[in-house]
Design a protein around this motif. Structure first.
Motif, PDB file in Angstrom:
ATOM      1  N   PRO A 207       0.813  -1.212   0.000  1.00 28.23           N
ATOM      2  CA  PRO A 207       0.000   0.000   0.000  1.00 28.23           C
ATOM      3  C   PRO A 207       0.851   1.269   0.000  1.00 28.23           C
ATOM      4  CG  PRO A 207       0.296  -0.757   2.233  1.00 28.23           C
ATOM      5  CD  PRO A 207       1.170  -1.627   1.354  1.00 28.23           C
ATOM      6  N   GLY A 208       2.124   1.152  -0.457  1.00 24.49           N
ATOM      7  CA  GLY A 208       3.030   2.287  -0.268  1.00 24.49           C
ATOM      8  C   GLY A 208       3.268   3.176  -1.470  1.00 24.49           C
ATOM      9  N   ARG A 209       3.178   2.619  -2.684  1.00 21.43           N
ATOM     10  CA  ARG A 209       3.617   3.413  -3.826  1.00 21.43           C
ATOM     11  C   ARG A 209       2.932   2.959  -5.118  1.00 21.43           C
ATOM     12  NH1 ARG A 209       8.196   2.525  -7.189  1.00 21.43           N
ATOM     13  NH2 ARG A 209       9.003   4.431  -8.130  1.00 21.43           N
ATOM     14  N   LEU A 210       2.785   3.938  -5.993  1.00 26.79           N
ATOM     15  CA  LEU A 210       2.096   3.716  -7.251  1.00 26.79           C
ATOM     16  C   LEU A 210       2.677   4.685  -8.275  1.00 26.79           C
ATOM     17  CD1 LEU A 210      -0.609   2.686  -8.645  1.00 26.79           C
ATOM     18  CD2 LEU A 210      -1.655   4.715  -7.660  1.00 26.79           C
ATOM     19  N   VAL A 211       3.038   4.186  -9.471  1.00 24.28           N
ATOM     20  CA  VAL A 211       3.508   5.093 -10.525  1.00 24.28           C
ATOM     21  C   VAL A 211       2.704   4.824 -11.794  1.00 24.28           C
ATOM     22  CG1 VAL A 211       5.489   5.954 -11.848  1.00 24.28           C
ATOM     23  CG2 VAL A 211       5.857   5.052  -9.553  1.00 24.28           C
ATOM     24  N   LEU A 212       2.253   5.888 -12.411  1.00 21.15           N
ATOM     25  CA  LEU A 212       1.437   5.774 -13.613  1.00 21.15           C
ATOM     26  C   LEU A 212       2.067   6.540 -14.773  1.00 21.15           C
ATOM     27  CD1 LEU A 212      -1.947   6.685 -11.901  1.00 21.15           C
ATOM     28  CD2 LEU A 212      -1.258   4.386 -12.607  1.00 21.15           C
ATOM     29  N   ALA A 213       1.990   5.988 -15.972  1.00 16.21           N
ATOM     30  CA  ALA A 213       2.345   6.726 -17.187  1.00 16.21           C
ATOM     31  C   ALA A 213       1.056   7.360 -17.662  1.00 16.21           C
ATOM     32  CB  ALA A 213       2.894   5.771 -18.245  1.00 16.21           C
ATOM     33  N   TRP A 214       1.019   8.660 -17.618  1.00 15.64           N
ATOM     34  CA  TRP A 214      -0.234   9.391 -17.833  1.00 15.64           C
ATOM     35  C   TRP A 214      -0.167  10.213 -19.100  1.00 15.64           C
ATOM     36  CZ3 TRP A 214      -3.835   9.325 -13.618  1.00 15.64           C
ATOM     37  CH2 TRP A 214      -5.047   9.921 -13.952  1.00 15.64           C
ATOM     38  N   ASN A 215      -1.062   9.928 -20.027  1.00 15.73           N
ATOM     39  CA  ASN A 215      -1.121  10.715 -21.252  1.00 15.73           C
ATOM     40  C   ASN A 215      -2.115  11.851 -21.079  1.00 15.73           C
ATOM     41  OD1 ASN A 215       0.740   9.214 -22.704  1.00 15.73           O
ATOM     42  ND2 ASN A 215      -0.818   7.710 -23.266  1.00 15.73           N
TER      43      ASN A 215
END
Lengths: 150, 97
Positions: free
Chosen positions: A81-89
């Protein structure tokens, strides 16, 4: 390039009164409960569902009431539940690739959520160089073509 | 400023990212009328995202050089709003038994 556009990363911090696991869950699988879809989605107030595929390489997309889907982002890192990375267009047709990282940090009973929206450099270069790149590219291609038939 | 909060306005902005266009050209690529396109262009212009110039007899619109910086300002404000709503939702859920 010395005159490249330097655009600062967007940084936000919010502290929420719940545990890290709950904060992560609401942010991801329960995004429909808070995302301002009316103004910030493709289908607007017709968005019926926000789907978060919970894995690396998973997609984040909206589903409208009539079943149409529209892609928002791709999961680069999925570390509940610590981290999230998204490639966002950003934007739809002429997408600008950016990156959103969200970190969930325990603070006693509460959770500090830190968000970074970065990668504007690519968008800046793109905006500045979009047309000139194409122009230069075509000039070169047409130059070869002329040499060939000339 | 929420010049890009409207979907059609975002589409106008996107089209202009690939090159200058006239009102008629924009209207031909969008499911809205020319007056509607003009209205969106006025909002984008007053937000500093778009400028226009005369090209011969044509009036063309193009992105302001700082369009991407403006886009970042818009995203910054967007996250303020979204995270405030996220906080409310997370704490509401937490209150439930």
């Amino acid at each position: 390039m010395s005159d490249a556009l330097v655009i600062e990363t967007v940084r936000k911090t919010v502290t929420v009164d719940c545990a890290v696991e709950e904060a992560f869950r609401v942010f991801t699988s329960d995004a429909m409960s808070w995302w301002p879809v009316e103004a910030h989605s493709i289908a607007g107030d017709r968005v019926a569902q926000i789907v978060f595929e919970e894995r690396e390489g998973g997609r984040l997309y909206e589903v409208s009431a009539s079943g149409e889907t529209a892609h928002w982002a791709t999961v680069i890192a999925w570390e509940p539940p610590g981290r999230l990375v998204l490639a966002w267009n950003i934007l739809e047709r002429d997408a600008i690739p950016t990156e959103v990282e969200v970190r969930f940090l325990p603070e006693g009973e509460r959770t500090r959520v830190e968000l970074e929206h970065r990668g504007w450099e690519a968008a800046g270069e793109d905006a500045e160089a979009h047309r000139s790149n194409y122009d230069a590219g075509w000039e070169r291609v047409l130059g070869f073509y002329e040499q060939r038939i000339g | 400023m929420d010049a890009l909060g409207d979907r059609t306005r975002r589409q106008v902005f996107e089209l202009l990212r690939s090159g200058p266009r006239s009102v008629g050209e924009l209207a031909a690529e969008l499911p809205v009328s020319r007056p509607a396109v003009s209205q969106h262009l006025r909002v984008l212009q007053s937000a500093g995202l778009v400028t226009h110039r005369r090209n011969g007899t044509r009036n063309v619109y193009e992105l302001d050089g700082n369009g991407v910086a403006e886009l970042r300002i818009w995203v910054d404000a967007f996250w303020d709003e979204a995270l405030a709503r996220f906080k409310a939702a997370a704490e509401r859920k937490g209150d439930q038994p």
